[in-house]
Design an enzyme around this catalytic site. Structure first.
Site, PDB file in Angstrom:
ATOM      1  CG  ASP A 150       2.960  10.345 -11.724  1.00 22.72           C
ATOM      2  OD1 ASP A 150       3.987   9.777 -12.135  1.00 22.72           O
ATOM      3  OD2 ASP A 150       2.084   9.769 -11.056  1.00 22.72           O
ATOM      4  CE  LYS A 188       4.604   4.148   0.569  1.00 22.49           C
ATOM      5  NZ  LYS A 188       3.771   5.215   0.019  1.00 22.49           N
ATOM      6  CE1 TYR A 243       5.822   1.165  -1.209  1.00 17.97           C
ATOM      7  CE2 TYR A 243       5.290  -0.858  -0.042  1.00 17.97           C
ATOM      8  CZ  TYR A 243       4.886   0.274  -0.728  1.00 17.97           C
ATOM      9  OH  TYR A 243       3.539   0.518  -0.911  1.00 17.97           O
TER      10      TYR A 243
HETATM   11  P1  NAD Z   1       1.652   3.159  -8.839  1.00 16.91           P
HETATM   12  O1  NAD Z   1       3.067   2.754  -9.063  1.00 16.91           O
HETATM   13  O2  NAD Z   1       0.656   2.804  -9.889  1.00 16.91           O
HETATM   14  O3  NAD Z   1       1.542   4.715  -8.563  1.00 16.91           O
HETATM   15  C1  NAD Z   1       2.560   5.479  -7.995  1.00 16.91           C
HETATM   16  C2  NAD Z   1       2.717   6.753  -8.802  1.00 16.91           C
HETATM   17  O4  NAD Z   1       3.723   7.576  -8.185  1.00 16.91           O
HETATM   18  C3  NAD Z   1       3.176   6.503 -10.240  1.00 16.91           C
HETATM   19  O5  NAD Z   1       2.367   7.210 -11.147  1.00 16.91           O
HETATM   20  C4  NAD Z   1       4.614   7.009 -10.246  1.00 16.91           C
HETATM   21  O6  NAD Z   1       5.040   7.436 -11.521  1.00 16.91           O
HETATM   22  C5  NAD Z   1       4.548   8.116  -9.217  1.00 16.91           C
HETATM   23  N1  NAD Z   1       5.844   8.471  -8.623  1.00 16.91           N
HETATM   24  C6  NAD Z   1       6.748   7.629  -8.047  1.00 16.91           C
HETATM   25  N2  NAD Z   1       7.828   8.323  -7.638  1.00 16.91           N
HETATM   26  C7  NAD Z   1       7.594   9.630  -7.963  1.00 16.91           C
HETATM   27  C8  NAD Z   1       8.325  10.832  -7.792  1.00 16.91           C
HETATM   28  N3  NAD Z   1       9.547  10.862  -7.229  1.00 16.91           N
HETATM   29  N4  NAD Z   1       7.775  11.992  -8.225  1.00 16.91           N
HETATM   30  C9  NAD Z   1       6.547  12.005  -8.811  1.00 16.91           C
HETATM   31  N5  NAD Z   1       5.820  10.902  -8.990  1.00 16.91           N
HETATM   32  C10 NAD Z   1       6.327   9.714  -8.589  1.00 16.91           C
HETATM   33  O7  NAD Z   1       1.227   2.504  -7.435  1.00 16.91           O
HETATM   34  P2  NAD Z   1      -0.191   2.480  -6.683  1.00 16.91           P
HETATM   35  O8  NAD Z   1      -0.554   1.074  -6.470  1.00 16.91           O
HETATM   36  O9  NAD Z   1      -1.145   3.396  -7.347  1.00 16.91           O
HETATM   37  O10 NAD Z   1       0.242   3.063  -5.277  1.00 16.91           O
HETATM   38  C11 NAD Z   1       0.002   4.431  -4.952  1.00 16.91           C
HETATM   39  C12 NAD Z   1       0.383   4.696  -3.497  1.00 16.91           C
HETATM   40  O11 NAD Z   1      -0.389   3.839  -2.635  1.00 16.91           O
HETATM   41  C13 NAD Z   1       1.853   4.403  -3.191  1.00 16.91           C
HETATM   42  O12 NAD Z   1       2.327   5.371  -2.306  1.00 16.91           O
HETATM   43  C14 NAD Z   1       1.814   3.056  -2.505  1.00 16.91           C
HETATM   44  O13 NAD Z   1       2.861   2.889  -1.597  1.00 16.91           O
HETATM   45  C15 NAD Z   1       0.468   3.093  -1.804  1.00 16.91           C
HETATM   46  N6  NAD Z   1      -0.044   1.719  -1.608  1.00 16.91           N
HETATM   47  C16 NAD Z   1      -0.592   1.008  -2.621  1.00 16.91           C
HETATM   48  C17 NAD Z   1      -1.037  -0.293  -2.394  1.00 16.91           C
HETATM   49  C18 NAD Z   1      -1.693  -1.117  -3.459  1.00 16.91           C
HETATM   50  O14 NAD Z   1      -2.054  -2.265  -3.187  1.00 16.91           O
HETATM   51  N7  NAD Z   1      -1.910  -0.659  -4.659  1.00 16.91           N
HETATM   52  C19 NAD Z   1      -0.878  -0.862  -1.125  1.00 16.91           C
HETATM   53  C20 NAD Z   1      -0.266  -0.110  -0.128  1.00 16.91           C
HETATM   54  C21 NAD Z   1       0.129   1.196  -0.362  1.00 16.91           C
END
Ligand code: NAD
Ligand code: UDP
Length: 311
Positions: free
Chosen positions: A31, A149, A145
């Protein structure tokens, strides 16, 4: 197993790390903390089976030893976050996915892509089945975004077809719970934070737009089940119960006993009017469905936010 997770210090990623460690696996979390929080993995770092690597996954990375599973969760996920970092969001969805697929290929590991309901854009079909191709504005503010994706999904399938990588792909619908950032700007975090601190509850537009909210434990349970099923996806994972944003605000006010008032704010451009997953495929394939009600899940989340606000 030895399991690699990009984005493991984020909201969902940290829950997954916790669950896998609990099942006695070894977890390597990568991360760069752009939207994650070191506190999410502080407790896990005491576990000898957990390794945290601070690294931007859009840049090459060498992992020593074997890997069984590679999860790609890294990406800003809240609209507030990806509007702040549009290029980094595009890079982690494309270059980051490419790097993670390369790691999975070289280790002969199973690859898992965390995609999103946003690939359906502002859907004209409801509920959304996996067969729906979506209605995305390719140049709108959310496109960094959505299109990242969509590219990640295409890359995943290209590696499956051309390199025979064993891939899994889910589309996650709005998921919430403890370890969300208090200021991540998503609707659940905003409303709980506002209600607990006596601020106005900000309804964007008329609040008639809908979302379906899944508690994080239900999602993680579905993810783990899916890893053992031979199906490359895409697979919707989320809660099939639809609420208007106004209904959500009223529930949060009632559960927090808050005196906050609802105020209207402008609706962001291209904000989807409705969102609800058709989860019949997941129900059939995994024998899975969410079991935590919105009230129950909100109570757990409110308890976490209270604790964070008083710390
Ligand atoms: P979040 O922002 O809490 O977690 C994402 C993590 O990825 C963070 O810790 C961030 O620091 C890390 N990150 C981002 N870019 C990075 C990079 N270049 N290198 C290393 N680390 C990096 O978000 P979340 O809600 O936990 O979402 C996690 C995943 O699930 C994402 O891919 C998101 O698209 C997907 N998602 C989440 C939801 C939701 O409702 N929470 C819905 C659809 C999809
Ligand atoms: N929203 C809102 N007030 C807020 C934050 C969000 O009314 O303070 C609305 C937003 O316009 C959208 C829905 O809530 O219609 C869900 O927004 P979120 O940012 O959680 O994620 P999205 O589902 O749009 O990706």
């Amino acid at each position: 197993m030895r399991i690699f997770i990009s984005g493991g210090a984020g909201f969902i990623g940290s829950h997954l790390c916790k669950k896998l460690l609990h099942e006695k696996h070894t977890v390597i979390c990568v991360d760069n903390f752009i939207t994650g929080d070191k506190r999410n993995v502080a407790e896990l770092s005491k576990n000898k089976n957990f390794t945290l690597i601070e690294h931007d996954i859009t840049k090459p990375l060498q992992i020593d030893g074997s890997l069984d599973w590679v999860f790609h969760f890294a990406s800003p996920a809240s609209p507030k976050d990806y509007l702040q970092y549009p290029i980094k969001t595009l890079k982690v969805g494309t270059l980051g996915t490419h790097i993670c697929l390369g790691i999975a290929k070289s280790k002969k590991a199973k690859f898992f892509m965390a995609s999103t309901s946003e690939v359906y854009g502002d859907p004209s079909v409801s509920p959304q089945p996996e067969e729906y191709w979506g209605n995305v504005n390719p140049v709108g503010p959310r496109s960094c975004y959505d299109e990242a994706k969509r590219a990640a999904e295409a890359l995943t399938f290209a590696y499956n077809r051309q390199h025979n990588v064993n891939t899994r792909l889910i589309r996650i619908f709005n998921t919430y719970g403890p370890f969300m950032r208090l200021d991540d700007g998503r609707v659940v975090s905003n409303f709980i934070h506002q209600a607990l601190t006596g601020q106005d509850i900000t309804i964007y537009g008329d609040g008639a737009q809908t979302r379906s909210f899944c508690y994080v434990d239900d999602l993680v349970r579905g993810i783990i089940k899916y890893m053992d099923v031979d199906y490359s996806g895409p697979l919707n994972l989320g809660a099939p119960f639809e609420f208007t944003i106004r209904e959500l605000a009223e529930k949060v006010i009632a559960l927090t006993d808050s005196k906050s008032h609802l105020v209207s704010m402008p609706l962001p451009q291209d904000d989807p009017k409705q969102r609800r997953p058709d989860i019949s495929k997941a129900v059939k394939l995994l024998g899975w469905e969410p079991v935590v009600s919105l009230e129950e899940g909100l109570k757990y989340t409110i308890a976490y936010f209270k604790q964070r606000l008083s710390a």
